[in-house]
Design a protein around this motif. Structure first.
Motif, PDB file in Angstrom:
ATOM      1  N   ALA A   1       2.961  17.923   6.558  1.00  0.00           N
ATOM      2  CA  ALA A   1       3.205  18.477   7.888  1.00  0.00           C
ATOM      3  C   ALA A   1       1.973  18.282   8.772  1.00  0.00           C
ATOM      4  CB  ALA A   1       3.549  19.955   7.784  1.00  0.00           C
ATOM      5  N   LEU A   2       2.198  18.174  10.065  1.00  0.00           N
ATOM      6  CA  LEU A   2       1.102  17.945  10.999  1.00  0.00           C
ATOM      7  C   LEU A   2       0.053  19.058  10.970  1.00  0.00           C
ATOM      8  CD1 LEU A   2       0.081  15.902  13.081  1.00  0.00           C
ATOM      9  CD2 LEU A   2       1.400  17.135  14.822  1.00  0.00           C
ATOM     10  N   PRO A   3       0.430  20.353  10.950  1.00  0.00           N
ATOM     11  CA  PRO A   3      -0.611  21.390  10.878  1.00  0.00           C
ATOM     12  C   PRO A   3      -1.494  21.279   9.643  1.00  0.00           C
ATOM     13  CG  PRO A   3       1.493  22.358  11.516  1.00  0.00           C
ATOM     14  CD  PRO A   3       1.780  20.951  11.098  1.00  0.00           C
ATOM     15  N   ALA A   4      -0.895  20.960   8.489  1.00  0.00           N
ATOM     16  CA  ALA A   4      -1.681  20.821   7.259  1.00  0.00           C
ATOM     17  C   ALA A   4      -2.599  19.608   7.331  1.00  0.00           C
ATOM     18  CB  ALA A   4      -0.752  20.716   6.050  1.00  0.00           C
ATOM     19  N   PHE A   5      -2.113  18.530   7.936  1.00  0.00           N
ATOM     20  CA  PHE A   5      -2.901  17.307   8.053  1.00  0.00           C
ATOM     21  C   PHE A   5      -4.115  17.514   8.942  1.00  0.00           C
ATOM     22  CE2 PHE A   5      -3.555  13.197  10.316  1.00  0.00           C
ATOM     23  CZ  PHE A   5      -3.868  12.398   9.237  1.00  0.00           C
TER      24      PHE A   5
ATOM     25  N   GLU B   1       0.831  -1.201   0.000  1.00  0.00           N
ATOM     26  CA  GLU B   1       0.000   0.000   0.000  1.00  0.00           C
ATOM     27  C   GLU B   1       0.866   1.253   0.000  1.00  0.00           C
ATOM     28  OE1 GLU B   1      -3.946  -1.356   2.523  1.00  0.00           O
ATOM     29  OE2 GLU B   1      -2.252  -0.460   3.599  1.00  0.00           O
ATOM     30  N   LYS B   2       0.301   2.327  -0.517  1.00  0.00           N
ATOM     31  CA  LYS B   2       0.977   3.622  -0.421  1.00  0.00           C
ATOM     32  C   LYS B   2       0.871   4.140   1.014  1.00  0.00           C
ATOM     33  CE  LYS B   2       0.165   5.065  -5.208  1.00  0.00           C
ATOM     34  NZ  LYS B   2      -0.438   6.107  -6.086  1.00  0.00           N
ATOM     35  N   THR B   3       1.944   4.756   1.478  1.00  0.00           N
ATOM     36  CA  THR B   3       2.004   5.222   2.854  1.00  0.00           C
ATOM     37  C   THR B   3       2.133   6.735   2.891  1.00  0.00           C
ATOM     38  OG1 THR B   3       3.034   3.159   3.583  1.00  0.00           O
ATOM     39  CG2 THR B   3       3.270   5.065   5.040  1.00  0.00           C
ATOM     40  N   LEU B   4       1.375   7.359   3.797  1.00  0.00           N
ATOM     41  CA  LEU B   4       1.472   8.793   4.028  1.00  0.00           C
ATOM     42  C   LEU B   4       2.171   9.006   5.371  1.00  0.00           C
ATOM     43  CD1 LEU B   4       0.632  11.669   3.072  1.00  0.00           C
ATOM     44  CD2 LEU B   4      -1.401  11.407   4.522  1.00  0.00           C
ATOM     45  N   LEU B   5       3.258   9.761   5.367  1.00  0.00           N
ATOM     46  CA  LEU B   5       4.018  10.051   6.573  1.00  0.00           C
ATOM     47  C   LEU B   5       3.661  11.459   7.039  1.00  0.00           C
ATOM     48  CD1 LEU B   5       7.491   8.617   5.499  1.00  0.00           C
ATOM     49  CD2 LEU B   5       5.640   7.456   6.730  1.00  0.00           C
ATOM     50  N   VAL B   6       3.129  11.549   8.249  1.00  0.00           N
ATOM     51  CA  VAL B   6       2.619  12.820   8.772  1.00  0.00           C
ATOM     52  C   VAL B   6       3.516  13.305   9.905  1.00  0.00           C
ATOM     53  CG1 VAL B   6       0.648  13.996   9.790  1.00  0.00           C
ATOM     54  CG2 VAL B   6       0.275  12.080   8.206  1.00  0.00           C
ATOM     55  N   GLY B   7       3.885  14.583   9.852  1.00  0.00           N
ATOM     56  CA  GLY B   7       4.700  15.161  10.907  1.00  0.00           C
ATOM     57  C   GLY B   7       6.186  15.070  10.620  1.00  0.00           C
ATOM     58  N   ASP B   8       6.991  15.420  11.632  1.00  0.00           N
ATOM     59  CA  ASP B   8       8.442  15.446  11.484  1.00  0.00           C
ATOM     60  C   ASP B   8       9.070  14.145  11.957  1.00  0.00           C
ATOM     61  OD1 ASP B   8       8.291  18.092  10.615  1.00  0.00           O
ATOM     62  OD2 ASP B   8       8.351  18.860  12.673  1.00  0.00           O
ATOM     63  N   GLY B   9      10.342  13.981  11.667  1.00  0.00           N
ATOM     64  CA  GLY B   9      11.126  12.904  12.243  1.00  0.00           C
ATOM     65  C   GLY B   9      11.266  11.665  11.399  1.00  0.00           C
TER      66      GLY B   9
ATOM     67  N   THR C   1      -2.220   3.566   4.103  1.00  0.00           N
ATOM     68  CA  THR C   1      -1.732   3.669   5.476  1.00  0.00           C
ATOM     69  C   THR C   1      -1.269   5.086   5.753  1.00  0.00           C
ATOM     70  OG1 THR C   1      -0.970   1.362   5.460  1.00  0.00           O
ATOM     71  CG2 THR C   1      -0.038   2.799   7.140  1.00  0.00           C
ATOM     72  N   ALA C   2      -1.615   5.595   6.932  1.00  0.00           N
ATOM     73  CA  ALA C   2      -1.105   6.882   7.392  1.00  0.00           C
ATOM     74  C   ALA C   2      -0.371   6.654   8.703  1.00  0.00           C
ATOM     75  CB  ALA C   2      -2.239   7.881   7.587  1.00  0.00           C
ATOM     76  N   LEU C   3       0.868   7.106   8.774  1.00  0.00           N
ATOM     77  CA  LEU C   3       1.661   7.021   9.990  1.00  0.00           C
ATOM     78  C   LEU C   3       1.884   8.439  10.490  1.00  0.00           C
ATOM     79  CD1 LEU C   3       4.266   4.298   8.913  1.00  0.00           C
ATOM     80  CD2 LEU C   3       2.136   4.004  10.205  1.00  0.00           C
ATOM     81  N   VAL C   4       1.420   8.707  11.702  1.00  0.00           N
ATOM     82  CA  VAL C   4       1.382  10.066  12.234  1.00  0.00           C
ATOM     83  C   VAL C   4       2.311  10.166  13.439  1.00  0.00           C
ATOM     84  CG1 VAL C   4      -0.096  11.920  13.072  1.00  0.00           C
ATOM     85  CG2 VAL C   4      -1.034  10.191  11.514  1.00  0.00           C
ATOM     86  N   ASN C   5       3.306  11.035  13.353  1.00  0.00           N
ATOM     87  CA  ASN C   5       4.227  11.233  14.470  1.00  0.00           C
ATOM     88  C   ASN C   5       3.740  12.368  15.367  1.00  0.00           C
ATOM     89  OD1 ASN C   5       6.385  11.248  16.205  1.00  0.00           O
ATOM     90  ND2 ASN C   5       7.688  12.459  14.850  1.00  0.00           N
ATOM     91  N   LEU C   6       3.273  12.025  16.560  1.00  0.00           N
ATOM     92  CA  LEU C   6       2.839  12.996  17.557  1.00  0.00           C
ATOM     93  C   LEU C   6       3.848  13.111  18.696  1.00  0.00           C
ATOM     94  CD1 LEU C   6      -0.918  11.919  17.851  1.00  0.00           C
ATOM     95  CD2 LEU C   6       0.022  13.782  16.477  1.00  0.00           C
ATOM     96  N   TYR C   7       4.979  12.441  18.569  1.00  0.00           N
ATOM     97  CA  TYR C   7       5.976  12.411  19.647  1.00  0.00           C
ATOM     98  C   TYR C   7       6.943  13.578  19.508  1.00  0.00           C
ATOM     99  CZ  TYR C   7       9.562  10.648  22.792  1.00  0.00           C
ATOM    100  OH  TYR C   7      10.450  10.517  23.823  1.00  0.00           O
TER     101      TYR C   7
END
Length: 561
Positions: A381-385, A362-370, A399-405
C-alpha cells in the motif's frame, strides 16, 4: 406557498421570510438593518459583515428587490421606504456570541496590520485544497486565544495544515518563551513561505511536508501539547485532520485540539455529519465558540466558522490510530481529491504501465491501488511504502511501479526517495508541475538527481490525463554525490545519521578512513540548519533540498586530510 398565498408587497415577503426563520429571525433583521442603514451593500459585503450564508442573504435581497435601489453592484432600501422597514427589523444587537478575543485583536492594530501584510504576500489559495484565507484579525484572535488560554512557555504547537498562517500569527501576537511551532502541509509553496518568513524573523517555526492521508511525519508523532487545524469542511477531511493532530499530541491528559469548522445556518445536516465523524474519536467538546473565525470567502458558510476546543479522553488515542489508518483518498470539495471525484487505473491502463515499466527478467513491486488482480509482482500500500523502509521480504525487486493517480501526485519526489529499486515508474496526472513545462521537469530531475535520473516522461500514457515517468538509478560521481546518494537511499532515517555514515562510506570508497567523531565534526561545521539533523528526507520541504546539498558539499570539503 400557493399563488393565493403569495405576499402582496415586499414588506409582506420579508415578514414571510422572517416567519420561516422562527426564533432565528434575527439573522434576517441583521441583513435588513444593513440595507436600511443608508449605505449601498453588495451581497458579498453583507455575507462578510453578518456571518450569514450567501443563500440566506440572497433570499433577503430577493424579498426586498422591488424596494431596493442600486449603485454599481451595491443595493439599499429606497429612502422613502427605509423607515417602515426599520420598524420591522428593530435595533437589536447583531446575531451571535461576542468574544473577548475580538477586542484583544483590535487593541493591537500593529499585529493585525503585520498579519495582513503576511497574508497578502503569501502564495495564492489552492482551490483543490479547499483554501479560503482567514482574515488577519481572525489569525490574531486565534493567537490570542492560544496565548491567553494556555501556558505555552516551552510548549510545542502543531499546525495540521496552515494555509491561514496561524503559526506565524502566534509569534506576531507576541509568542511565549521557548515556544516552538511546527507546520505540516502538502502545499510546498506554503511551506517555503512560512519557513522563509519565520527564519527571517528568528521565530522557531519548522515546516514538514506530508500528505495527511498517507501519514503524519515520524518526527511530529507524540511531540506537541496543542494542535490547531482548519481542515477541509467535509466529514472525511475534518476527521482525518483531527486524527492526525491527535497522533501528534504528546500529552493526552492536558493537551487540546483546536478546530475551526463552520456550516450554513440552513444546513444543519452538514454540521451533524461532521460532528458524527468526530464522535468515534471520543473527544470531549470543552467549548464551541460560534462565528469565531472569519474568512475572505467561504460564502456558503457565511464566511464564518466556529472554534471548537476538543479534549482527549482515555479512549481517544486508540480511536485516533484506527481512524488515521483508514486512508482517505478523497476529502476535499474540489479537484482530483474531492469526495465526488472518481478515477484510478483500469485494467487496460495498468497493463500498459506494466508493459512500459516492468522488465520480464526482474521482480516487480506494485505500489498503491488500481493494479489488476492477476498482474505479476508483490504489492504494498502507498502509506506503508512512503511511511517506512521496505520490509526485508520486499527488498529484492528490480522494478517498482508506483500508482499516484489521480490524487497523490504531490508525493512524486518522495515516491522516488522511498524506492530502492534499479528502475521506477510513477503513474500520475499529466498536469503536475513536474510535467507541465521544461522548468518543472528540470526542477524535478534536479531534486531526485542524487538517486535517480529521469529517462522518459510519457504524457497521456497510459490514458488521457495520465502520465508515466520512468527513472533509473544514478551512478554518483565525486564524494559529495556519493554522500548525497547514500542519504537519499536512506530517506526514512534521520538526516544527521545518514549524513555521517555517508561521509564515512565516501571516504572508504576513496580508500581512506573517517571516524564517526570526525564525521560529526565536519557536519557540525557545515550544517546551516542544525534543526534538520533529527528529521528525515521524506518530510523535508523541497525548498530545503538545495540547502541540504550545499551543506553536504561543504562538509565534504571540511573533511580532514
Amino acid at each position: 406557498m400557493t399563488n393565493a398565498e403569495q405576499p402582496e408587497t415586499p414588506l409582506d415577503a420579508v415578514r414571510a421570510l422572517r416567519a420561516e426563520f422562527g426564533i432565528d429571525a434575527g439573522r434576517v433583521d441583521q441583513i435588513g438593518r444593513l440595507l436600511t442603514g443608508g449605505d449601498f451593500r453588495t451581497v458579498e459585503e453583507v455575507v462578510s459583515l453578518t456571518g450569514t450564508s450567501r443563500r440566506t442573504v440572497e433570499a433577503v435581497f430577493r424579498a426586498l428587490e422591488p424596494d431596493l435601489e442600486s449603485s454599481g453592484d451595491g443595493r439599499r432600501v429606497q429612502e422613502g421606504r427605509a423607515a417602515e422597514y426599520r420598524c420591522l427589523f428593530g435595533a437589536r444587537e447583531p446575531f451571535g456570541v461576542r468574544d473577548p478575543w475580538t477586542d484583544d485583536a483590535r487593541r493591537d492594530p500593529a499585529a493585525v496590520a503585520a498579519m495582513a501584510g503576511l497574508i497578502g504576500a503569501a502564495p495564492p489559495p489552492v482551490q483543490a485544497l479547499d483554501h479560503v484565507p482567514a482574515t488577519a484579525e481572525t489569525v490574531v484572535k486565534r493567537a490570542r486565544f492560544m496565548l491567553d488560554g494556555f501556558d505555552l512557555t516551552g510548549a510545542h504547537v502543531l499546525f495540521v495544515g496552515d494555509h491561514d498562517l496561524t503559526s506565524l500569527g502566534l509569534f506576531v501576537a507576541g509568542g511565549a518563551p521557548g515556544l516552538r511551532a511546527s507546520v505540516v502541509d502538502v502545499d510546498e509553496r506554503l511551506l517555503e513561505f512560512v519557513g522563509a518568513e519565520a527564519a527571517r524573523r528568528g521565530w522557531d517555526v519548522r515546516c514538514h511536508f506530508a500528505d495527511l492521508r498517507l501519514g503524519l511525519p515520524a518526527a511530529l508523532r507524540e511531540s506537541c501539547e496543542l494542535v490547531f487545524t482548519d481542515p477541509p469542511y467535509t466529514p472525511e477531511g475534518v476527521q482525518l485532520f483531527v486524527a492526525r493532530g491527535l497522533q501528534g499530541l504528546r500529552d493526552h491528559r492536558n493537551g487540546r485540539v483546536l478546530l475551526a469548522y463552520g456550516f450554513g445556518e440552513r444546513q444543519p445536516a452538514l454540521g451533524l455529519a461532521v460532528q458524527k465523524a468526530l464522535n468515534p474519536l471520543h473527544l470531549a467538546y470543552e467549548a464551541m465558540l460560534p462565528g469565531f473565525n472569519r474568512y475572505a470567502g467561504a460564502q456558503a458558510v457565511g464566511g464564518a466558522a466556529a472554534l471548537y476546543v476538543l479534549r482527549p479522553t482515555r479512549r481517544t488515542a486508540g480511536a485516533a490510530r484506527a481512524a488515521a489508518d483508514d486512508t482517505r483518498t478523497a476529502m476535499y470539495t474540489h479537484g482530483a481529491q474531492s469526495v465526488e471525484a472518481s478515477g484510478g487505473l483500469d485494467a487496460q491502463a495498468a497493463a500498459r504501465v506494466l508493459e512500459l515499466g516492468a522488465d520480464a527478467g526482474e521482480k516487480t513491486l506494485l505500489v498503491g491501488d488500481g493494479w489488476p488482480a492477476d498482474a505479476p509482482g508483490r504489492r504494498i500500500a502507498l502509506p506503508a511504502f512512503l511511511g517506512a523502509p521496505l520490509p526485508r521480504n520486499l527488498q529484492d525487486h528490480g522494478t517498482a511501479l508506483v500508482n499516484l493517480y489521480p490524487g497523490f501526485g504531490a508525493s512524486a519526489v518522495r515516491a522516488l526517495l522511498a524506492a530502492n529499486a534499479h528502475r521506477v515508474g510513477l503513474v500520475c496526472r499529466n498536469d503536475l508541475p513536474l510535467l507541465k513545462d521544461a522548468e518543472g521537469q528540470r526542477e524535478f530531475a534536479g531534486l531526485v538527481a542524487p538517486k535517480f535520473r529521469i529517462v522518459r516522461r510519457l504524457r497521456d500514457t497510459p490514458g488521457p490525463g495520465q502520465a508515466l515517468v520512468l527513472a533509473e538509478r544514478a551512478e554518483p560521481e565525486g564524494d559529495a554525490e556519493r554522500v548525497l546518494g547514500y542519504m537519499y537511499a536512506r530517506a526514512h532515517g534521520k538526516l544527521g545519521n545518514a549524513w555521517r555514515e555517508g561521509l564515512i562510506a565516501a571516504r572508504k570508497a576513496a580508500g581512506t578512513t573517517l571516524t564517526k567523531s570526525e564525521g560529526r565534526r565536519a557536519i557540525e561545521a557545515s550544517a546551516s540548519r542544525p534543526d534538520l539533523l533529527e528529521r528525515s528526507l521524506m518530510e523535508l520541504p523541497l525548498y530545503l533540498f538545495a540547502v541540504l546539498e550545499g551543506d553536504v558539499r561543504r562538509s565534504v570539503d571540511a573533511l580532514p586530510g
